[in-house]
Design a protein around this motif. Structure first.
Motif, mmCIF file in Angstrom:
data_model
loop_
_atom_site.group_PDB
_atom_site.id
_atom_site.type_symbol
_atom_site.label_atom_id
_atom_site.label_comp_id
_atom_site.label_asym_id
_atom_site.label_seq_id
_atom_site.Cartn_x
_atom_site.Cartn_y
_atom_site.Cartn_z
ATOM 1 N N HIS A 26 0.834 -1.195 0.000
ATOM 2 C CA HIS A 26 0.000 0.000 0.000
ATOM 3 C C HIS A 26 0.875 1.254 0.000
ATOM 4 C CE1 HIS A 26 -4.240 -1.153 0.441
ATOM 5 N NE2 HIS A 26 -3.836 -2.193 1.147
ATOM 6 N N PRO A 27 0.510 2.263 -0.797
ATOM 7 C CA PRO A 27 1.296 3.499 -0.806
ATOM 8 C C PRO A 27 0.947 4.440 0.338
ATOM 9 C CG PRO A 27 -0.471 3.652 -2.409
ATOM 10 C CD PRO A 27 -0.523 2.262 -1.842
ATOM 11 N N GLN A 28 -0.155 4.144 1.038
ATOM 12 C CA GLN A 28 -0.621 4.985 2.137
ATOM 13 C C GLN A 28 -0.903 4.115 3.359
ATOM 14 O OE1 GLN A 28 -0.654 8.254 1.828
ATOM 15 N NE2 GLN A 28 -0.219 8.272 -0.372
ATOM 16 N N SER A 29 -1.180 4.754 4.483
ATOM 17 C CA SER A 29 -1.511 4.038 5.707
ATOM 18 C C SER A 29 -2.698 3.111 5.474
ATOM 19 C CB SER A 29 -1.867 5.028 6.821
ATOM 20 O OG SER A 29 -0.777 5.849 7.150
ATOM 21 N N VAL A 30 -2.582 1.884 5.949
ATOM 22 C CA VAL A 30 -3.686 0.930 5.848
ATOM 23 C C VAL A 30 -4.668 1.216 6.981
ATOM 24 C CG1 VAL A 30 -4.343 -1.494 5.733
ATOM 25 C CG2 VAL A 30 -2.129 -0.762 4.823
ATOM 26 N N THR A 31 -5.937 1.372 6.628
ATOM 27 C CA THR A 31 -6.936 1.847 7.581
ATOM 28 C C THR A 31 -8.018 0.830 7.894
ATOM 29 O OG1 THR A 31 -8.056 2.882 5.699
ATOM 30 C CG2 THR A 31 -6.601 4.275 7.035
ATOM 31 N N ALA A 32 -8.117 -0.251 7.104
ATOM 32 C CA ALA A 32 -9.168 -1.246 7.332
ATOM 33 C C ALA A 32 -8.711 -2.586 6.801
ATOM 34 C CB ALA A 32 -10.464 -0.816 6.651
#
Length: 313
Positions: A26-32
């Protein structure tokens, strides 16, 4: 004395924690995050709306797709494992098949959708939104069955019992509520005193619930009248997520202190302390048999643990 026992237990189990599988991409924070029933597939969502599917055994990505405009707040597999649903900051609940093809969209909320939960038969999906409502959806027809109002602030979490008669919810003003279904009436309401409740969960039998929030707060409640059973001391910062194992014997909690803690529900004693990267953990999920636990991590990863080595409650 109990606090001393708990602290000693945390020290003891930290050294024996199982080693996770780490899924990165993932290029961004994983949120779910959500796990398939057998724990072999993970679907994760991130801060910018991307969804990815992972083959856990082979530790590789299967597909990726743009799932929402803005943050993915929740992912949930249908009970039969053939589909999954996602909730996002774009006010939508989207429905997907396992190949990553969107097969439906549930439209009606006027604010971000923070949480979703399937009924045991997979025919109903509950969603919780910043618009201070809970919606019950007919999954097959993608229509609203009911809109539940009663929270004065955004609804942060929603959970359903297996028989579909109990729904629990929480809000950002610190309140938790239980609802009787199908009537859609509030059965009980409680001010947790924590200021914010970031997540709440209910056991499959509908008898026990948990809530988590500010300053490390985590509490187990008796659903009947929302009576406190026990506090769970251990987290040192905001607790953002809570999930019961399917058999209701374990509870996983996680948040800003970067630790996933697993508890024995009947006693409140700790079973595991799992380090999960160098950033917050906004989501956790169990497999259907409770043997596998996954965490959505702010360091752009997903971590997956096999819990067979833990003491059995």
């Amino acid at each position: 004395m109990r606090l001393f026992v708990l602290l000693a237990a945390w020290v003891s189990i930290a050294a024996d924690a199982p080693t996770p599988i780490v899924l990165q991409g993932h290029p961004q924070s994983v949120t779910a995050v959500a796990l398939s029933s057998d724990g072999k597939i993970v679907v994760s969502g991130d801060e910018e709306g991307e969804l990815r599917s992972w083959d856990v055994d082979h530790r590789k990505e299967q597909w990726r797709v743009e799932g929402h405009v803005g943050r993915v707040y929740a992912v949930a597999f249908s009970p039969d494992g053939t589909r999954f649903a996602t909730a996002g900051g774009d006010k939508l609940v989207n429905l997907w098949d396992l190949s990553g093809r969107k097969v439906g969209a549930l439209k009606g909320h006027t604010g971000r959708v923070y949480a979703i939960a399937y009924s045991a038969d997979g025919k109903t999906l509950a969603s919780a939104s910043k618009d201070a409502t809970i919606r019950l959806w007919d999954v097959e027809t993608a229509t609203t069955r009911a809109v539940l109002s009663g929270h004065g602030e955004g609804v942060s979490a929603v959970g359903l019992s297996n028989d579909g008669t109990v729904l629990v919810s929480s809000d950002r003003n610190g309140w938790v509520k239980t609802w009787s279904l199908p009537a859609g009436k509030i059965a009980a309401t409680k001010d947790t005193g924590s200021g914010d409740v970031y997540s709440a969960a209910v056991t499959a039998d509908g008898r026990t619930m948990a809530s988590v929030g500010k300053e490390g707060s985590a509490t187990i409640w008796d659903v009947a009248g929302i009576k406190k059973l026990r506090d769970l001391p251990g987290h040192s910062d905001r607790v953002l997520t809570a999930r019961f194992s399917p058999d209701g014997k374990r509870l996983a909690t996680a948040g800003d202190d970067r630790i996933v803690r697993v508890w024995e529900v009947a006693t409140g004693l700790p079973l595991a302390s799992l380090k999960a990267g160098d950033d917050r953990i906004p989501g956790v999920a169990f497999s259907a048999d409770g043997r596998v636990l996954a965490a959505a991590c702010g360091d752009k990863s997903v971590r997956v643990w096999t819990l067979d080595a833990l003491s059995q409650p």
